[in-house]
Design an enzyme around this catalytic site. Structure first.
Site, PDB file in Angstrom:
ATOM      1  N   TYR A  95       0.430  -1.678  -9.774  1.00  0.00           N
ATOM      2  CA  TYR A  95      -0.827  -2.327 -10.147  1.00  0.00           C
ATOM      3  C   TYR A  95      -1.550  -2.759  -8.876  1.00  0.00           C
ATOM      4  O   TYR A  95      -2.023  -3.873  -8.722  1.00  0.00           O
ATOM      5  CB  TYR A  95      -0.561  -3.511 -11.079  1.00  0.00           C
ATOM      6  CG  TYR A  95      -1.738  -3.874 -11.962  1.00  0.00           C
ATOM      7  CD1 TYR A  95      -2.129  -3.037 -13.010  1.00  0.00           C
ATOM      8  CD2 TYR A  95      -2.470  -5.042 -11.750  1.00  0.00           C
ATOM      9  CE1 TYR A  95      -3.209  -3.366 -13.824  1.00  0.00           C
ATOM     10  CE2 TYR A  95      -3.546  -5.387 -12.564  1.00  0.00           C
ATOM     11  CZ  TYR A  95      -3.904  -4.538 -13.595  1.00  0.00           C
ATOM     12  OH  TYR A  95      -4.981  -4.864 -14.417  1.00  0.00           O
ATOM     13  N   GLY A  99      -3.761   1.638  -9.360  1.00  0.00           N
ATOM     14  CA  GLY A  99      -3.112   1.372 -10.639  1.00  0.00           C
ATOM     15  C   GLY A  99      -3.983   0.495 -11.515  1.00  0.00           C
ATOM     16  O   GLY A  99      -4.203   0.783 -12.697  1.00  0.00           O
ATOM     17  N   GLY A 120       6.177 -10.012  -9.305  1.00  0.00           N
ATOM     18  CA  GLY A 120       5.567 -10.438  -8.049  1.00  0.00           C
ATOM     19  C   GLY A 120       4.057 -10.378  -8.177  1.00  0.00           C
ATOM     20  O   GLY A 120       3.508 -10.557  -9.274  1.00  0.00           O
ATOM     21  N   HIS A 180      -2.343  11.407  -5.253  1.00  0.00           N
ATOM     22  CA  HIS A 180      -2.294  11.867  -3.866  1.00  0.00           C
ATOM     23  C   HIS A 180      -1.222  12.960  -3.815  1.00  0.00           C
ATOM     24  O   HIS A 180      -0.160  12.820  -4.443  1.00  0.00           O
ATOM     25  CB  HIS A 180      -1.899  10.688  -2.973  1.00  0.00           C
ATOM     26  CG  HIS A 180      -2.283  10.821  -1.528  1.00  0.00           C
ATOM     27  ND1 HIS A 180      -3.012  11.878  -1.024  1.00  0.00           N
ATOM     28  CD2 HIS A 180      -2.029  10.025  -0.462  1.00  0.00           C
ATOM     29  CE1 HIS A 180      -3.201  11.699   0.271  1.00  0.00           C
ATOM     30  NE2 HIS A 180      -2.612  10.584   0.648  1.00  0.00           N
ATOM     31  N   ASP A 264      -7.362  14.599   2.897  1.00  0.00           N
ATOM     32  CA  ASP A 264      -7.391  13.137   2.806  1.00  0.00           C
ATOM     33  C   ASP A 264      -6.840  12.484   4.078  1.00  0.00           C
ATOM     34  O   ASP A 264      -7.467  11.594   4.662  1.00  0.00           O
ATOM     35  CB  ASP A 264      -6.570  12.698   1.581  1.00  0.00           C
ATOM     36  CG  ASP A 264      -6.752  11.229   1.282  1.00  0.00           C
ATOM     37  OD1 ASP A 264      -7.798  10.874   0.725  1.00  0.00           O
ATOM     38  OD2 ASP A 264      -5.855  10.430   1.624  1.00  0.00           O
TER      39      ASP A 264
HETATM   40  N1  LIG Z   1      -6.443   3.164  -2.149  1.00  0.00           N
HETATM   41  C1  LIG Z   1      -7.194   4.256  -2.249  1.00  0.00           C
HETATM   42  O1  LIG Z   1      -8.352   4.283  -1.829  1.00  0.00           O
HETATM   43  C2  LIG Z   1      -6.656   5.491  -2.922  1.00  0.00           C
HETATM   44  C3  LIG Z   1      -7.554   6.459  -3.303  1.00  0.00           C
HETATM   45  C4  LIG Z   1      -7.082   7.575  -3.946  1.00  0.00           C
HETATM   46  C5  LIG Z   1      -5.730   7.697  -4.159  1.00  0.00           C
HETATM   47  N2  LIG Z   1      -4.841   6.745  -3.757  1.00  0.00           N
HETATM   48  C6  LIG Z   1      -3.405   6.904  -4.025  1.00  0.00           C
HETATM   49  O2  LIG Z   1      -3.065   6.112  -5.160  1.00  0.00           O
HETATM   50  C7  LIG Z   1      -1.724   5.647  -5.034  1.00  0.00           C
HETATM   51  C8  LIG Z   1      -1.688   4.127  -5.120  1.00  0.00           C
HETATM   52  O3  LIG Z   1      -2.515   3.608  -4.104  1.00  0.00           O
HETATM   53  P1  LIG Z   1      -2.830   2.037  -3.955  1.00  0.00           P
HETATM   54  O4  LIG Z   1      -3.772   1.897  -2.810  1.00  0.00           O
HETATM   55  O5  LIG Z   1      -3.207   1.478  -5.271  1.00  0.00           O
HETATM   56  O6  LIG Z   1      -1.369   1.546  -3.552  1.00  0.00           O
HETATM   57  P2  LIG Z   1      -0.814   0.199  -2.888  1.00  0.00           P
HETATM   58  O7  LIG Z   1      -1.791  -0.900  -3.019  1.00  0.00           O
HETATM   59  O8  LIG Z   1      -0.347   0.513  -1.537  1.00  0.00           O
HETATM   60  O9  LIG Z   1       0.500  -0.121  -3.833  1.00  0.00           O
HETATM   61  C9  LIG Z   1       0.465  -0.022  -5.201  1.00  0.00           C
HETATM   62  C10 LIG Z   1       1.665  -0.659  -5.870  1.00  0.00           C
HETATM   63  O10 LIG Z   1       2.904  -0.295  -5.240  1.00  0.00           O
HETATM   64  C11 LIG Z   1       3.799  -1.370  -5.489  1.00  0.00           C
HETATM   65  N3  LIG Z   1       4.934  -1.330  -4.560  1.00  0.00           N
HETATM   66  C12 LIG Z   1       4.905  -1.216  -3.211  1.00  0.00           C
HETATM   67  N4  LIG Z   1       6.167  -1.204  -2.712  1.00  0.00           N
HETATM   68  C13 LIG Z   1       7.001  -1.309  -3.785  1.00  0.00           C
HETATM   69  C14 LIG Z   1       8.413  -1.339  -3.942  1.00  0.00           C
HETATM   70  N5  LIG Z   1       9.229  -1.246  -2.885  1.00  0.00           N
HETATM   71  N6  LIG Z   1       8.916  -1.462  -5.187  1.00  0.00           N
HETATM   72  C15 LIG Z   1       8.114  -1.537  -6.265  1.00  0.00           C
HETATM   73  N7  LIG Z   1       6.757  -1.503  -6.180  1.00  0.00           N
HETATM   74  C16 LIG Z   1       6.217  -1.390  -4.961  1.00  0.00           C
HETATM   75  C17 LIG Z   1       2.941  -2.594  -5.277  1.00  0.00           C
HETATM   76  O11 LIG Z   1       3.553  -3.680  -5.925  1.00  0.00           O
HETATM   77  P3  LIG Z   1       3.661  -5.160  -5.248  1.00  0.00           P
HETATM   78  O12 LIG Z   1       2.348  -5.829  -5.473  1.00  0.00           O
HETATM   79  O13 LIG Z   1       4.767  -5.768  -6.005  1.00  0.00           O
HETATM   80  O14 LIG Z   1       3.960  -4.948  -3.783  1.00  0.00           O
HETATM   81  C18 LIG Z   1       1.634  -2.169  -5.955  1.00  0.00           C
HETATM   82  O15 LIG Z   1       1.662  -2.506  -7.318  1.00  0.00           O
HETATM   83  C19 LIG Z   1      -1.196   6.211  -3.712  1.00  0.00           C
HETATM   84  O16 LIG Z   1      -0.584   7.449  -3.940  1.00  0.00           O
HETATM   85  C20 LIG Z   1      -2.479   6.430  -2.919  1.00  0.00           C
HETATM   86  O17 LIG Z   1      -2.363   7.394  -1.891  1.00  0.00           O
HETATM   87  C21 LIG Z   1      -5.288   5.629  -3.161  1.00  0.00           C
END
Ligand SMILES: NC(=O)c1ccc[n+]([C@@H]2O[C@H](COP(=O)([O-])OP(=O)(O)OC[C@H]3O[C@@H](n4cnc5c(N)ncnc54)[C@H](OP(=O)(O)O)[C@@H]3O)[C@@H](O)[C@H]2O)c1
Length: 404
Positions: A95, A99, A120, A180, A264
């Site tokens: 999330y 997410g 968390g 991704h 990307d």
């Molecule tokens: N951000 C962008 O602009 C973007 C754009 C397109 C695609 N994407 C892709 O979308 C996906 C998610 O990206 P995001 O930016 O939303 O990700 P993020 O903020 O880095 O992390 C998303 C989730 O991962 C959980 N997490 C991290 N370490 C963990 C662990 N050891 N155990 C359990 N949960 C864990 C976090 O939970 P906690 O809060 O508990 O740490 C958080 O809910 C990735 O594949 C990314 O490449 C991202």
């Protein structure tokens, strides 16, 4: 250069060229929307979506001479999405920004969506946004068990770390979804090798999760890429496109997992983030070395770029910008851009190779999963924030009329 900007602004207000979908993200953080209660926002989204649906209908588009198929939302109204996924439970793992944005949009599209996250910060955020523990919010294992479509939106490092925990739940007939291509394409380093008897699909919104959500609420939809890695059901592509619309994209461009992750990683290290900071710094430092004040160096490097020229380039293109500036600026830009290109292109080639051979991935996984990751990151980020250029930026931004 201020004259350049003024001239350009006068021109753009006259031509009233429609903004591209991408540039609309500039206006995504509407204060009106952020102040509406959640229920009202959902209603607004649906109303706006319906309006939007009636006005769109493109398929094959000519991109500078190359024709590409583009899928768009008007072919996937909410009723069709609900029919497509009527037997599915969409399990969104994580999330974070993606997410959250994708899951809220799926929920507003009336699809059967649940969240899987560890306890968390993410868990608490999900609760505060209406996800109910034991009903629509679960620990990761339980969400994987319940889901028929597992939407892996954990951080890229966590996707690798938790793979052995998630994999047993990916049984025949289920679908694995990513935003991704990272985990699958760099499987040698991540260990993420999907079972052969499931569909594996990708929808990658071209922007942050916050923009995914905000554009959906504004009734627009962000651009996204769509790809299929494994098609066991024979329906993977159709379902990937439908899911892409469900999570809030407006237009979906076809790609592959490999092309998506290469472009990307390359783009964010290049012009989107890495190269632009490098160019800003180089220009600023030279101005400062020659006795220009911090404010002058900042205004001529960053402020005028982001506040005046970049929005115009976003709306109309660089060709328009070159045709609508002072003749002095025009001559100089025409004379110098090839030298910048010549100097930088070999560096971009080196960067592409570093992405393609997995060097960038290994570095990212290694650094981002180190125990002292957060502390080291803080030091690096502080170095950027403490640089005179960005400290000057803070002062300059305070003087903008909207911040007075
Ligand atoms: N951000 C962008 O602009 C973007 C754009 C397109 C695609 N994407 C892709 O979308 C996906 C998610 O990206 P995001 O930016 O939303 O990700 P993020 O903020 O880095 O992390 C998303 C989730 O991962 C959980 N997490 C991290 N370490 C963990 C662990 N050891 N155990 C359990 N949960 C864990 C976090 O939970 P906690 O809060 O508990 O740490 C958080 O809910 C990735 O594949 C990314 O490449 C991202």
């Amino acid at each position: 250069m201020n004259l350049l900007a003024r001239t350009a602004f006068r021109q753009v207000t006259r031509v009233a060229t429609p903004l591209s979908t991408r540039s609309l993200s500039l206006f995504a953080r509407s204060p009106i929307l952020t102040h509406l209660p959640r229920a009202a926002l959902s209603k607004t989204a649906v109303t706006l979506n319906n309006n939007w649906l009636q006005t769109r209908g493109m398929k094959t588009i000519d991109f500078g001479g190359t024709k590409e198929v583009v899928y768009e939302r008007s072919d996937y109204p909410p009723a069709k999405l609900q029919e497509t996924f009527k037997n599915d439970t969409l399990s969104v793992l994580g999330y974070g920004p993606q997410g959250r944005g994708q899951a809220l949009n799926l929920r507003d599209n009336n699809l059967n969506v649940i969240i899987g996250t560890r306890k968390g910060a993410s868990w608490d955020k999900a609760v505060s946004e209406g996800w109910i523990p034991g009903k629509t919010l679960f620990e990761i294992n339980e969400a994987c068990e319940k889901g028929t479509i597992i939407m892996n939106l954990l951080s890229d490092a966590a996707q690798s770390k938790l793979w052995n925990q998630i994999k047993p739940y990916l049984t025949k007939g289920k679908t694995l979804y990513f935003s991704h291509g990272f985990s699958v394409i760099y499987a040698d380093d991540t260990g993420v090798i999907p079972p052969k008897d499931i569909d594996v699909i990708l929808v990658a919104p071209k922007g942050s999760g916050t923009t995914v959500r905000n554009l959906f609420l504004e009734g627009r939809g962000i651009n996204g890429s769509v790809a299929v890695y494994q098609d066991v059901s024979g329906k993977a592509k159709e379902r990937a496109i439908a899911l892409g619309v469900g999570v809030g994209t407006g237009y979906l461009y076809e790609t592959t997992f490999k092309q998506e992750v290469y472009s990307d990683l390359y783009g964010e290290r290049g012009v989107l983030m890495g190269a632009i900071q490098g160019l800003f710094l180089a220009q600023y430092e030279v101005l400062r070395a020659h006795g220009h004040s911090p404010s002058e160096a900042f205004n001529e490097t960053v402020e005028e770029a982001t506040q005046s020229l970049y929005p115009l380039i976003g709306a109309n293109g660089m060709d328009w910008m070159y045709a609508n500036c002072s003749t002095t600026a025009q001559r100089g830009a025409l004379d110098w851009f090839r030298r910048f290109q010549k100097l930088n292109q070999p560096l971009f080639e080196e960067l592409y190779q570093s992405v393609a051979d997995g060097t960038e991935t290994r570095r990212s996984l290694e650094k981002n999963s180190a125990p002292n990751y957060r502390a080291e990151l803080e030091v690096e980020l502080a170095e950027i924030a403490d640089h005179e250029m960005w400290r000057t930026g803070k002062a300059v931004r305070k003087l903008r009329p909207e911040n007075q």
